[in-house]
Design a protein around this motif. Sequence first.
Motif, PDB file in Angstrom:
ATOM      1  N   LEU A 196     -10.506 -12.209  21.782  1.00  0.00           N
ATOM      2  CA  LEU A 196     -11.413 -12.980  22.634  1.00  0.00           C
ATOM      3  C   LEU A 196     -12.156 -14.044  21.841  1.00  0.00           C
ATOM      4  CD1 LEU A 196     -12.883 -10.108  24.856  1.00  0.00           C
ATOM      5  CD2 LEU A 196     -11.204 -11.847  25.518  1.00  0.00           C
ATOM      6  N   LEU A 197     -12.555 -13.709  20.626  1.00  0.00           N
ATOM      7  CA  LEU A 197     -13.233 -14.697  19.791  1.00  0.00           C
ATOM      8  C   LEU A 197     -12.290 -15.832  19.411  1.00  0.00           C
ATOM      9  CD1 LEU A 197     -15.435 -12.506  17.429  1.00  0.00           C
ATOM     10  CD2 LEU A 197     -16.221 -14.142  19.145  1.00  0.00           C
ATOM     11  N   ASP A 198     -11.065 -15.469  19.090  1.00  0.00           N
ATOM     12  CA  ASP A 198     -10.096 -16.503  18.723  1.00  0.00           C
ATOM     13  C   ASP A 198      -9.805 -17.406  19.925  1.00  0.00           C
ATOM     14  OD1 ASP A 198      -8.213 -17.533  16.660  1.00  0.00           O
ATOM     15  OD2 ASP A 198      -6.712 -16.970  18.156  1.00  0.00           O
ATOM     16  N   ALA A 199      -9.765 -16.807  21.129  1.00  0.00           N
ATOM     17  CA  ALA A 199      -9.500 -17.592  22.334  1.00  0.00           C
ATOM     18  C   ALA A 199     -10.658 -18.522  22.670  1.00  0.00           C
ATOM     19  CB  ALA A 199      -9.230 -16.656  23.514  1.00  0.00           C
ATOM     20  N   SER A 200     -11.866 -18.187  22.201  1.00  0.00           N
ATOM     21  CA  SER A 200     -13.040 -19.011  22.498  1.00  0.00           C
ATOM     22  C   SER A 200     -13.231 -20.151  21.496  1.00  0.00           C
ATOM     23  CB  SER A 200     -14.305 -18.138  22.493  1.00  0.00           C
ATOM     24  OG  SER A 200     -14.664 -17.780  21.161  1.00  0.00           O
ATOM     25  N   THR A 207     -15.039 -29.740  13.410  1.00  0.00           N
ATOM     26  CA  THR A 207     -15.933 -28.579  13.291  1.00  0.00           C
ATOM     27  C   THR A 207     -15.497 -27.488  14.259  1.00  0.00           C
ATOM     28  OG1 THR A 207     -17.800 -30.003  12.686  1.00  0.00           O
ATOM     29  CG2 THR A 207     -18.313 -27.770  13.437  1.00  0.00           C
ATOM     30  N   THR A 208     -15.263 -26.303  13.731  1.00  0.00           N
ATOM     31  CA  THR A 208     -14.823 -25.171  14.554  1.00  0.00           C
ATOM     32  C   THR A 208     -16.025 -24.353  15.011  1.00  0.00           C
ATOM     33  OG1 THR A 208     -12.742 -25.037  13.311  1.00  0.00           O
ATOM     34  CG2 THR A 208     -13.371 -23.119  14.633  1.00  0.00           C
ATOM     35  N   THR A 209     -16.090 -24.082  16.302  1.00  0.00           N
ATOM     36  CA  THR A 209     -17.155 -23.250  16.851  1.00  0.00           C
ATOM     37  C   THR A 209     -16.547 -22.121  17.677  1.00  0.00           C
ATOM     38  OG1 THR A 209     -17.368 -24.654  18.823  1.00  0.00           O
ATOM     39  CG2 THR A 209     -18.798 -25.165  16.939  1.00  0.00           C
ATOM     40  N   TYR A 210     -17.307 -21.033  17.808  1.00  0.00           N
ATOM     41  CA  TYR A 210     -16.866 -19.870  18.578  1.00  0.00           C
ATOM     42  C   TYR A 210     -17.929 -19.514  19.604  1.00  0.00           C
ATOM     43  CZ  TYR A 210     -13.381 -19.156  14.885  1.00  0.00           C
ATOM     44  OH  TYR A 210     -12.349 -19.308  13.999  1.00  0.00           O
ATOM     45  N   SER A 211     -17.488 -19.049  20.755  1.00  0.00           N
ATOM     46  CA  SER A 211     -18.416 -18.569  21.779  1.00  0.00           C
ATOM     47  C   SER A 211     -18.364 -17.045  21.816  1.00  0.00           C
ATOM     48  CB  SER A 211     -18.039 -19.116  23.154  1.00  0.00           C
ATOM     49  OG  SER A 211     -18.828 -18.500  24.162  1.00  0.00           O
TER      50      SER A 211
END
Length: 234
Positions: A196-200, A207-211
């Motif tokens: 789920l984190l990788d999909a977000s 710049t890489t961000t995660y939801s």
Amino acid sequence: RSLADRPKTYGLPPVHEYKNEPAETGEQASVGQLQWEVIRHPGVWILALASGCLYVGRYGMGNWGPLYLQLAKGYSATAAGSVMAAYPIANLLGSVTSGAVSDYLFGSRRNIPALIYGLLEIVSLLALYWIPPGNPLLDSAALAVFGFGMGGLLVYLGGLMAIDLVSRRAAGAAMGLVGLFSYLVAGVQDTLSGYLLDASRTVVNGTTTYSFRTVFTVWICALALSTALAASLR
């Protein structure tokens, strides 16, 4: 000496004979009968599912919490570790006091304090998510409340409630089943949370961000289900 076997193995009478009490159901049962007692008890399966859902929140925060603090709240790795320290400390306190809480405040009933601890977990996890960056004391307080509730629930769901559901000799089998199911679900949680984190993940201007919204939703829903199941047991 602290892990002594049953009195019978030392040539002593059973506890019920020594105290002149009626024999407990299952006292003369075979190992197979004790295992069957556990397998066919619906309460044990409810407890196993409740514990499995609890482990989703436990290992979700334990494994991904430091990353969340770094990526979503801007902590350094060292600072994130310092904030997370409140979690295991409070966890130990919750575990040590849980038996006294249920025995002396709730007449040895486990489902009521389990409900209270579960609500504390849900509220504290929501608070941790909504507390804005730059508030380490509030984050530590939220993690401390979460850890305290988790410590108590680990004792209830992983031990005391299993002992209350089945006969004394079957307690070990019941705890083993609950523990096995819990760790199986914990392994699934780790894979699911990572997916789920990788999909977000989003990349903007390099710049890489995660939801973390989705994984927090999964953790909170799992804890809510765990709390409801634990509260349903008498």
